[in-house]
Motif scaffolding. Structure first.
Motif, PDB file in Angstrom:
ATOM      1  N   ASN A  44       0.817  -1.220   0.000  1.00 27.80           N
ATOM      2  CA  ASN A  44       0.000   0.000   0.000  1.00 27.80           C
ATOM      3  C   ASN A  44       0.851   1.269   0.000  1.00 27.80           C
ATOM      4  O   ASN A  44       0.391   2.317  -0.437  1.00 27.80           O
ATOM      5  N   ARG A  45       2.085   1.182   0.475  1.00 27.07           N
ATOM      6  CA  ARG A  45       2.931   2.389   0.565  1.00 27.07           C
ATOM      7  C   ARG A  45       3.253   2.996  -0.796  1.00 27.07           C
ATOM      8  O   ARG A  45       3.711   4.125  -0.890  1.00 27.07           O
ATOM      9  N   PHE A  46       3.036   2.252  -1.879  1.00 30.63           N
ATOM     10  CA  PHE A  46       3.303   2.776  -3.222  1.00 30.63           C
ATOM     11  C   PHE A  46       2.145   3.613  -3.770  1.00 30.63           C
ATOM     12  O   PHE A  46       2.273   4.234  -4.821  1.00 30.63           O
ATOM     13  N   HIS A  47       1.025   3.653  -3.063  1.00 26.16           N
ATOM     14  CA  HIS A  47      -0.136   4.433  -3.500  1.00 26.16           C
ATOM     15  C   HIS A  47       0.273   5.891  -3.700  1.00 26.16           C
ATOM     16  O   HIS A  47       0.898   6.498  -2.846  1.00 26.16           O
ATOM     17  N   GLY A  48      -0.061   6.442  -4.867  1.00 24.80           N
ATOM     18  CA  GLY A  48       0.238   7.840  -5.163  1.00 24.80           C
ATOM     19  C   GLY A  48       1.567   8.058  -5.863  1.00 24.80           C
ATOM     20  O   GLY A  48       1.842   9.165  -6.321  1.00 24.80           O
ATOM     21  N   ARG A  49       2.402   7.048  -5.966  1.00 29.85           N
ATOM     22  CA  ARG A  49       3.688   7.192  -6.642  1.00 29.85           C
ATOM     23  C   ARG A  49       3.528   6.960  -8.145  1.00 29.85           C
ATOM     24  O   ARG A  49       2.571   6.346  -8.597  1.00 29.85           O
ATOM     25  N   LYS A  50       4.480   7.443  -8.911  1.00 26.49           N
ATOM     26  CA  LYS A  50       4.464   7.285 -10.365  1.00 26.49           C
ATOM     27  C   LYS A  50       4.932   5.879 -10.748  1.00 26.49           C
ATOM     28  O   LYS A  50       5.864   5.347 -10.164  1.00 26.49           O
ATOM     29  N   THR A  51       4.274   5.314 -11.753  1.00 28.91           N
ATOM     30  CA  THR A  51       4.690   4.027 -12.307  1.00 28.91           C
ATOM     31  C   THR A  51       5.637   4.288 -13.483  1.00 28.91           C
ATOM     32  O   THR A  51       5.817   5.429 -13.902  1.00 28.91           O
ATOM     33  N   ALA A  52       6.191   3.229 -14.028  1.00 28.45           N
ATOM     34  CA  ALA A  52       7.104   3.368 -15.170  1.00 28.45           C
ATOM     35  C   ALA A  52       6.404   3.968 -16.388  1.00 28.45           C
ATOM     36  O   ALA A  52       7.034   4.608 -17.220  1.00 28.45           O
ATOM     37  N   SER A  53       5.086   3.788 -16.486  1.00 26.98           N
ATOM     38  CA  SER A  53       4.347   4.355 -17.620  1.00 26.98           C
ATOM     39  C   SER A  53       4.038   5.832 -17.433  1.00 26.98           C
ATOM     40  O   SER A  53       3.537   6.476 -18.339  1.00 26.98           O
ATOM     41  N   GLY A  54       4.310   6.353 -16.226  1.00 24.56           N
ATOM     42  CA  GLY A  54       4.017   7.749 -15.934  1.00 24.56           C
ATOM     43  C   GLY A  54       2.699   7.959 -15.201  1.00 24.56           C
ATOM     44  O   GLY A  54       2.403   9.047 -14.746  1.00 24.56           O
ATOM     45  N   GLU A  55       1.898   6.895 -15.118  1.00 29.23           N
ATOM     46  CA  GLU A  55       0.632   6.978 -14.379  1.00 29.23           C
ATOM     47  C   GLU A  55       0.909   7.019 -12.874  1.00 29.23           C
ATOM     48  O   GLU A  55       1.937   6.556 -12.415  1.00 29.23           O
TER      49      GLU A  55
END
Length: 128
Positions: A44-55
């Motif tokens: 859950n700590r990754f919520h709000g972070r950018k993914t490799a696709s930019g989303e």
């Protein structure tokens, strides 16, 4: 010499335009590539972070990380231990552990019955 290079380049371009789609495996149908292996899920700590696709990663979306499938590809993930299925969209790269083939969002992990187990055996099929 310049004229030969120009003709050669045009021939290569024509070949690529007409024959590349036929040589490239489709990843948009249920009859596409199938992979089996271990899947895990994002914390859950990754919520709000950018993914490799930019989303922006959102824990409630049905998304996943795969090493090579194009961003936007939808895949059906089947938990081989309990038969539960979910369709997710690839929007990130990973997993970073070589023993795993897919990282899914917590929402998808919940549907698959993955929460609390850490990893499960899955089948991944390209989907429409």
């Amino acid at each position: 010499m310049w004229q030969k290079n120009k003709i050669y380049s045009a021939a290569v371009a024509i070949f690529l335009i007409f024959f590349t789609p036929a040589l490239t495996p489709s990843v948009s149908t249920a009859a596409g590539p199938v992979t089996e292996g271990k899947a895990s899920y994002y914390a859950n700590r990754f919520h709000g972070r950018k993914t490799a696709s930019g989303e922006t990663f959102r824990i409630h979306d049905f998304t996943a990380a795969h090493r090579t499938l194009p961003f936007g590809t939808s895949v059906k993930v089947t938990n081989l231990d309990n038969g539960k299925e979910v369709v997710v969209r690839i929007n990130d790269r990973g997993p970073h552990l070589k023993s795993r083939v897919l990282d899914v969002s917590p929402a998808a992990a919940h549907i698959l019955g993955l929460i609390g187990k850490g990893t499960v055996n899955v089948r991944i099929e390209a989907w429409n």
